[in-house]
Design an enzyme around this catalytic site. Structure first.
Site, PDB file in Angstrom:
ATOM      1  N   LYS A  53      11.444 -14.219 -13.247  1.00  0.00           N
ATOM      2  CA  LYS A  53      11.098 -13.044 -14.070  1.00  0.00           C
ATOM      3  C   LYS A  53       9.979 -13.390 -15.031  1.00  0.00           C
ATOM      4  O   LYS A  53       9.036 -12.639 -15.200  1.00  0.00           O
ATOM      5  CB  LYS A  53      12.296 -12.564 -14.899  1.00  0.00           C
ATOM      6  CG  LYS A  53      13.383 -11.757 -14.240  1.00  0.00           C
ATOM      7  CD  LYS A  53      12.991 -10.439 -13.671  1.00  0.00           C
ATOM      8  CE  LYS A  53      12.381 -10.586 -12.322  1.00  0.00           C
ATOM      9  NZ  LYS A  53      13.182 -10.446 -11.169  1.00  0.00           N
TER      10      LYS A  53
ATOM     11  N   GLU B  79       6.505 -14.063 -13.131  1.00  0.00           N
ATOM     12  CA  GLU B  79       5.843 -12.952 -12.446  1.00  0.00           C
ATOM     13  C   GLU B  79       5.262 -11.909 -13.390  1.00  0.00           C
ATOM     14  O   GLU B  79       4.286 -11.254 -13.053  1.00  0.00           O
ATOM     15  CB  GLU B  79       6.744 -12.309 -11.390  1.00  0.00           C
ATOM     16  CG  GLU B  79       7.894 -11.501 -11.917  1.00  0.00           C
ATOM     17  CD  GLU B  79       8.731 -10.881 -10.814  1.00  0.00           C
ATOM     18  OE1 GLU B  79       8.186 -10.442  -9.798  1.00  0.00           O
ATOM     19  OE2 GLU B  79       9.963 -10.827 -10.992  1.00  0.00           O
TER      20      GLU B  79
ATOM     21  N   TRP C  54      -2.874  -2.694  -1.671  1.00  0.00           N
ATOM     22  CA  TRP C  54      -2.603  -4.103  -1.950  1.00  0.00           C
ATOM     23  C   TRP C  54      -3.318  -4.852  -0.835  1.00  0.00           C
ATOM     24  O   TRP C  54      -2.930  -4.785   0.321  1.00  0.00           O
ATOM     25  CB  TRP C  54      -1.108  -4.382  -1.914  1.00  0.00           C
ATOM     26  CG  TRP C  54      -0.752  -5.763  -2.342  1.00  0.00           C
ATOM     27  CD1 TRP C  54      -0.550  -6.228  -3.613  1.00  0.00           C
ATOM     28  CD2 TRP C  54      -0.542  -6.903  -1.481  1.00  0.00           C
ATOM     29  NE1 TRP C  54      -0.247  -7.561  -3.598  1.00  0.00           N
ATOM     30  CE2 TRP C  54      -0.230  -8.003  -2.307  1.00  0.00           C
ATOM     31  CE3 TRP C  54      -0.594  -7.103  -0.104  1.00  0.00           C
ATOM     32  CZ2 TRP C  54       0.038  -9.268  -1.801  1.00  0.00           C
ATOM     33  CZ3 TRP C  54      -0.339  -8.372   0.409  1.00  0.00           C
ATOM     34  CH2 TRP C  54      -0.024  -9.442  -0.440  1.00  0.00           C
TER      35      TRP C  54
ATOM     36  N   ASN D 162      -1.331   1.748   5.867  1.00  0.00           N
ATOM     37  CA  ASN D 162      -0.517   0.729   5.197  1.00  0.00           C
ATOM     38  C   ASN D 162      -0.012  -0.195   6.288  1.00  0.00           C
ATOM     39  O   ASN D 162       0.714   0.236   7.173  1.00  0.00           O
ATOM     40  CB  ASN D 162       0.659   1.430   4.485  1.00  0.00           C
ATOM     41  CG  ASN D 162       1.726   0.448   4.031  1.00  0.00           C
ATOM     42  OD1 ASN D 162       1.434  -0.707   3.761  1.00  0.00           O
ATOM     43  ND2 ASN D 162       2.956   0.915   3.946  1.00  0.00           N
ATOM     44  N   GLY D 163      -0.427  -1.462   6.256  1.00  0.00           N
ATOM     45  CA  GLY D 163       0.014  -2.396   7.285  1.00  0.00           C
ATOM     46  C   GLY D 163      -1.112  -3.328   7.684  1.00  0.00           C
ATOM     47  O   GLY D 163      -2.101  -3.469   6.963  1.00  0.00           O
TER      48      GLY D 163
ATOM     49  N   GLU E 111      16.359 -17.090 -11.240  1.00  0.00           N
ATOM     50  CA  GLU E 111      15.932 -15.705 -11.425  1.00  0.00           C
ATOM     51  C   GLU E 111      15.240 -15.525 -12.773  1.00  0.00           C
ATOM     52  O   GLU E 111      14.217 -14.831 -12.875  1.00  0.00           O
ATOM     53  CB  GLU E 111      17.155 -14.776 -11.283  1.00  0.00           C
ATOM     54  CG  GLU E 111      16.932 -13.312 -11.558  1.00  0.00           C
ATOM     55  CD  GLU E 111      15.897 -12.636 -10.655  1.00  0.00           C
ATOM     56  OE1 GLU E 111      15.453 -13.237  -9.670  1.00  0.00           O
ATOM     57  OE2 GLU E 111      15.522 -11.490 -10.970  1.00  0.00           O
TER      58      GLU E 111
ATOM     59  N   LYS F 250       5.515  -4.005  -5.071  1.00  0.00           N
ATOM     60  CA  LYS F 250       6.966  -3.847  -5.083  1.00  0.00           C
ATOM     61  C   LYS F 250       7.593  -4.205  -3.741  1.00  0.00           C
ATOM     62  O   LYS F 250       8.581  -4.916  -3.683  1.00  0.00           O
ATOM     63  CB  LYS F 250       7.311  -2.410  -5.469  1.00  0.00           C
ATOM     64  CG  LYS F 250       8.791  -2.148  -5.628  1.00  0.00           C
ATOM     65  CD  LYS F 250       9.349  -2.873  -6.828  1.00  0.00           C
ATOM     66  CE  LYS F 250      10.833  -2.678  -7.001  1.00  0.00           C
ATOM     67  NZ  LYS F 250      11.403  -3.703  -7.891  1.00  0.00           N
TER      68      LYS F 250
ATOM     69  N   ARG G 182       3.520   0.097  -5.117  1.00  0.00           N
ATOM     70  CA  ARG G 182       3.390  -0.526  -3.799  1.00  0.00           C
ATOM     71  C   ARG G 182       2.106  -1.327  -3.650  1.00  0.00           C
ATOM     72  O   ARG G 182       1.915  -2.045  -2.653  1.00  0.00           O
ATOM     73  CB  ARG G 182       3.422   0.558  -2.705  1.00  0.00           C
ATOM     74  CG  ARG G 182       4.682   1.388  -2.696  1.00  0.00           C
ATOM     75  CD  ARG G 182       4.620   2.410  -1.593  1.00  0.00           C
ATOM     76  NE  ARG G 182       4.528   1.780  -0.300  1.00  0.00           N
ATOM     77  CZ  ARG G 182       5.548   1.348   0.415  1.00  0.00           C
ATOM     78  NH1 ARG G 182       6.766   1.490  -0.055  1.00  0.00           N
ATOM     79  NH2 ARG G 182       5.374   0.786   1.576  1.00  0.00           N
TER      80      ARG G 182
ATOM     81  N   CYS H 299       0.840  -1.189   0.000  1.00  0.00           N
ATOM     82  CA  CYS H 299       0.000   0.000   0.000  1.00  0.00           C
ATOM     83  C   CYS H 299       0.882   1.249   0.000  1.00  0.00           C
ATOM     84  O   CYS H 299       1.943   1.270   0.600  1.00  0.00           O
ATOM     85  CB  CYS H 299      -0.948   0.104   1.192  1.00  0.00           C
ATOM     86  SG  CYS H 299      -2.038  -1.301   1.380  1.00  0.00           S
TER      87      CYS H 299
ATOM     88  N   HIS I  50      16.832 -35.986 -12.670  1.00  0.00           N
ATOM     89  CA  HIS I  50      16.186 -36.545 -11.471  1.00  0.00           C
ATOM     90  C   HIS I  50      14.707 -36.196 -11.425  1.00  0.00           C
ATOM     91  O   HIS I  50      14.088 -36.290 -10.376  1.00  0.00           O
ATOM     92  CB  HIS I  50      16.899 -36.060 -10.212  1.00  0.00           C
ATOM     93  CG  HIS I  50      18.329 -36.471 -10.160  1.00  0.00           C
ATOM     94  ND1 HIS I  50      18.721 -37.768  -9.890  1.00  0.00           N
ATOM     95  CD2 HIS I  50      19.466 -35.775 -10.399  1.00  0.00           C
ATOM     96  CE1 HIS I  50      20.047 -37.842  -9.949  1.00  0.00           C
ATOM     97  NE2 HIS I  50      20.512 -36.642 -10.256  1.00  0.00           N
TER      98      HIS I  50
HETATM   99  O1  M6R Z   1      12.737  -5.353  -1.636  1.00  0.00           O
HETATM  100  P1  M6R Z   1      13.243  -6.747  -1.509  1.00  0.00           P
HETATM  101  O2  M6R Z   1      14.478  -6.971  -2.292  1.00  0.00           O
HETATM  102  O3  M6R Z   1      13.396  -7.188  -0.092  1.00  0.00           O
HETATM  103  O4  M6R Z   1      12.099  -7.641  -2.149  1.00  0.00           O
HETATM  104  C1  M6R Z   1      12.160  -9.029  -2.114  1.00  0.00           C
HETATM  105  C2  M6R Z   1      11.197  -9.635  -3.104  1.00  0.00           C
HETATM  106  O5  M6R Z   1       9.891  -9.295  -2.783  1.00  0.00           O
HETATM  107  C3  M6R Z   1      11.502  -9.172  -4.535  1.00  0.00           C
HETATM  108  O6  M6R Z   1      12.813  -9.444  -4.880  1.00  0.00           O
HETATM  109  C4  M6R Z   1      10.566  -9.870  -5.543  1.00  0.00           C
HETATM  110  O7  M6R Z   1      10.819 -11.225  -5.574  1.00  0.00           O
HETATM  111  C5  M6R Z   1      10.767  -9.226  -6.913  1.00  0.00           C
HETATM  112  N1  M6R Z   1       9.637  -8.442  -7.254  1.00  0.00           N
HETATM  113  C6  M6R Z   1      10.932 -10.204  -7.993  1.00  0.00           C
HETATM  114  O8  M6R Z   1      11.159  -9.567  -9.198  1.00  0.00           O
END
Ligand code: M6R
Length: 615
Positions: A492, A495, A75, A101-102, A488, A610, A27, A2, A511
Site C-alpha cells: 500500500k 504503490e 494504459w 483495450n487489449g 500488504e 485498476k 483502468r 484501458c 537473516h
Molecule cells: O483485480 P485483482 O484483485 O485481480 O487485482 C490484482 C492486483 O492487480 C491488485 O490487487 C493490485 O495489486 C492492487 N492495486 C494493489 O493495491
C-alpha cells in the site's frame, strides 16, 4: 487495462462519453481521446494525460456535436503514452475509427502485410494496425463493416475489447470482445458501450455483457445483433438488470475514493457475510460451496492463485485453511503458476481470488488449472466478470465497486469470504469443535464494529504520517496471520506514495533486513496480543537496540509494547485468525495520509491501473 466508452442514440454523445471516461479512468490514465460523428464527419481529439486534460483540449479543438461517438482512456502497452499513440485511431482512409483495450500479439506480421499493401502508420500501436486491417478487408472483400471486423478478428491473436465505426455508415457501432470486458447498456432507442457498466448507470439498468469471441452490431434506434466471431452464429442476448447504483461509484464527500473505500469496510464486510453467516443458527450458507461440497471435502490440496493484494489475501487464507480445515495449501502468484509446469491433480481445488475478475494472469492460470482437471472456485468482487464466468463455481465478495487503484476493501472482504469458506469446510470435515466454530461466527459478526473502532485512530495515524512522510524506506514486520498483512502494508505504501517499503516475517529480519536498520528507519510492527506476541516483542527489542523507529500495531490496552515502541496504534481484540481484518486498517490509513501529504495522486498512482488485463 484501458477503458472504452461509446454511445449511439438520440442524446448528445460527448457529455456521456466524457463522463464515462472519468468513471473508467481507474483502468488507465496516461492518455485519453474521443471521436464523435457530427452528422457529416468524424471529429477526433486525443491527448497524452488525463481525461481532464482531454476535456480542456477538446474545448479549443473540436465541436462536440453528434449523437454517436467513442472514447478511450489508456494504459500504454504498445507505444509510449503520447498524443499520437492515444486512441481513437483512424484507418488510412480516414473513414474508420477504433478504440481498443487489449493487445494484438501478432501485430508485427499483420503490419508487414499491410505495409506491403501500401498502408502507413502514424503511431506505434497495435490498434492502428487492426483498424487498417479492417479497412483493407472491407475494401478488398467489398463487405460491410461488421463482416470486415469479424474477418479481421479471426486473423488476430491476442486480447481485445474494440469499438469501431464508419463515417460512411454512421448509424452503427461494431463492438467485439476477447479477454477484455465489454458491456452494452440498452436504453430506449439508444445504446451505451463501456468496459464496465458505470458510465451508463444513470441512463439504464439493463446491460448485456458480451462473452469472449462475441461481437455485436449496434444499430441506432434499432437493435443489437450478437454473433460468434468464429462461426458467425447468432447469439440470443441475455439482458441483465444491474444491481449497482450511482452513489456507490461517487466519492460521497471523501477527498479520494481510497479513503471512502477504507471507511466503507465495516459495511462492505457486513455485505460479504450478509445472508451467509447465520450466527443464531450457527450456520454458514454459501450455495457455491454447498453445491460443490464433495469436491472441497475430497480435496487433497487447495491452491490459491491471485496477484497483488489478492495474493496477500490468499496468504492470509493459507493460515486459516491449514489451521481450521487441515488441508495442505499452496498460494501461487498467478503469473508464475501459469508459466511453469505446475503439478495439478484432479483432486486439487484451485481458489482464484480477484477483485476485478479481469486480471489476465489469474484468468490464464484458471484456464491452465481447468485444463489439467482441477476444480476452480472463483472469489471475485465484480459480478459477471471474466474470472467469475470462467470458474467452475464461486462466490462474490459483494464489496461494491472499488475505484481507488490501491485495493483496500477488496482485501478485507476477500479475507472475510475466505474465512467463511474455511469455517464451513472445517465444520463439514469435523476439524473444528462446535464451540470454536460458534466463537468464530460470533467474532466474525463483530468485526465490522471493530473495524469501525480501528478507523477512529485516523487522527493519531495522521500525526505519525506527518513525522515519517519524508523518509525513503519503510520496513513492515508481522508474524503468522499478520505476516501477509505486513506485505500488504508495504505494498500500500509503495504503490501510492512511491516510498520504498518491504514486508517481512518478523523473525526473518535477522537473516538480512536487520542490516538496514538505523535511527532513520521506521519499522511498522504488527504486534497484536494473540499468536506470537512474546516472539514479536523480542523482535521489537532487537530493533530497539539498533535504534530503529518503531510504529507498533497493538491490541487495545497493551502495555509491554507501548514501553518499547515510538508510536503505538491500537486495534480492538479479536481471535488471532481474524486479526488481519483489523491490523490492515491502520496500515491503509498510514499509507493514505503519507501519500496525501506528499501530494501524490492517491486514486491513480503512476504507472498503475485498476485491472491488469495484460500479462
Ligand atoms: O483485480 P485483482 O484483485 O485481480 O487485482 C490484482 C492486483 O492487480 C491488485 O490487487 C493490485 O495489486 C492492487 N492495486 C494493489 O493495491
Amino acid at each position: 487495462m484501458c477503458g472504452i466508452v461509446g454511445y449511439i442514440g438520440h442524446r448528445e454523445a460527448y457529455p456521456i462519453i466524457l463522463n464515462g471516461l472519468k468513471r473508467l479512468e481507474y483502468r488507465g490514465y496516461d492518455s485519453a481521446g474521443i471521436a464523435l460523428f457530427d452528422g457529416e464527419d468524424i471529429k477526433l481529439s486525443k491527448t497524452k494525460g488525463k481525461v481532464n486534460d482531454l476535456e480542456k483540449k477538446i474545448e479549443s479543438e473540436i465541436s462536440t456535436n453528434g449523437t454517436l461517438g467513442i472514447g478511450h482512456t489508456r494504459w500504454a502497452t504498445h507505444g509510449v503514452p503520447n498524443d499520437v499513440n492515444s486512441h481513437p485511431h483512424y484507418s488510412n482512409s480516414g473513414n474508420l475509427v477504433i478504440i481498443h483495450n487489449g493487445i494484438i500479439e501478432n501485430y508485427e506480421s499483420l503490419k508487414k502485410e499491410l505495409l506491403k499493401r501500401g498502408y502507413s502508420f502514424a503511431s506505434d500501436t497495435d490498434t492502428e494496425i487492426l483498424i487498417n486491417l479492417i479497412q483493407d478487408i472491407k475494401e478488398k472483400e467489398n463487405v460491410k463493416l461488421g463482416k470486415a471486423v469479424q474477418i479481421a478478428l479471426n486473423q488476430v491473436v491476442g486480447a481485445y475489447a474494440v469499438a469501431v465505426f464508419d463515417k460512411e455508415k454512421p448509424n452503427e457501432i461494431v463492438v467485439a470482445k476477447l479477454g477484455s470486458p465489454l458491456a452494452i447498456g440498452i436504453g430506449d432507442g439508444e445504446f451505451f458501450i463501456a468496459s464496465d457498466a458505470t458510465p451508463f448507470l444513470e441512463y439504464t439498468k439493463n446491460a448485456i455483457y458480451l462473452e469472449d469471441e462475441e461481437m455485436a452490431i449496434i444499430r441506432k434506434h434499432k437493435d443489437v445483433k450478437i454473433r460468434k466471431i468464429k462461426d458467425d452464429s447468432l447469439v440470443n442476448p441475455y439482458v441483465q438488470e444491474l444491481q449497482m447504483n450511482l452513489e456507490q461509484i461517487e466519492k460521497g464527500g471523501y477527498d479520494h475514493f481510497m479513503l471512502k473505500e477504507i471507511f466503507e469496510q465495516p459495511s462492505a464486510i457486513k455485505d460479504t457475510y450478509r445472508g451467509r453467516l447465520l450466527s443464531k443458527e450457527a450456520i454458514i450458507k454459501m450455495a457455491g460451496v454447498e453445491d460443490n461440497m464433495k469436491k472441497f471435502i475430497n480435496a487433497e490440496r487447495i491452491i490459491f492463485i491471485a496477484c497483488g493484494t489478492s495474493w496477500h489475501a490468499g496468504l492470509v487464507a493459507e493460515y486459516i485453511f491449514e489451521d481450521l480445515v487441515r488441508i495442505p495449501v499452496e498460494v501461487e502468484y498467478a503469473s508464475e503458476f501459469r508459466y511453469r509446469n505446475p503439478v495439478i491433480k484432479e483432486n486439487d481445488v484451485v481458489i482464484a481470488i480477484s477483485q476485478s475478475g479481469e486480471t489476465a494472469d489469474t484468468l490464464a492460470a484458471i484456464k491452465l488449472a481447468k485444463s489439467k482437471g482441477a476444480f476452480v472456485f472463483g472469489v471475485c468482487n465484480v459480478v459477471g466478470s471474466s474470472i467469475a464466468r470462467e470458474s467452475n463455481a464461486g462466490a462474490y465478495t459483494h464489496a461494491g465497486p472499488e475505484i481507488g487503484v490501491a485495493s483496500t476493501k477488496a482485501f478485507t472482504t476477500q479475507i472475510t469470504l475466505l474465512t467463511l469458506i474455511a469455517l464451513r469446510l472445517a465444520r463439514a470435515k469435523g476439524t473444528i469443535s462446535s464451540s470454536d466454530y460458534r466463537l468464530h461466527l460470533l467474532e466474525l459478526e463483530m468485526i465490522p464494529e471493530k473495524v469501525n473502532d480501528a478507523l477512529k485512530s485516523e487522527a493519531h495515524i495522521k500525526k505519525i504520517a506527518d513525522i515519517y512522510k519524508d523518509v525513503h524506506n519503510f520496513l513492515y514486520l508481522g508474524r503468522g496471520y499478520n505476516f501477509p498483512v505486513a506485505l500488504e502494508g508495504a505494498l500500500k505504501l509503495k504503490e501510492i506514495s512511491y516510498i520504498h517499503a518491504e514486508g517481512y516475517p518478523a523473525a526473518e529480519m535477522k537473516h538480512g533486513p536487520i542490516a538496514l536498520i538505523d535511527d532513520n528507519m521506521p519499522i511498522v510492527v504488527i504486534a497484536t496480543k494473540k499468536g506470537h506476541y512474546d516472539k514479536i516483542v523480542s523482535n521489537i527489542q532487537e530493533i530497539k537496540s539498533r535504534k530503529g523507529k518503531i510504529i507498533a500495531i497493538v491490541t487495545e490496552g497493551d502495555t509491554s509494547v507501548k514501553e518499547l515502541a515510538d508510536h503505538v496504534i491500537e486495534v480492538p481484540e479479536t481471535l488471532e485468525s481474524l486479526t488481519p481484518l483489523l491490523t490492515t486498517i491502520p496500515l491503509q490509513l498510514l499509507s493514505y495520509h503519507i501519500a496525501v501529504m506528499l501530494d501524490k495522486n492517491v486514486d491513480q498512482p503512476r504507472n498503475l491501473a485498476k485491472s491488469v488485463t495484460v500479462e
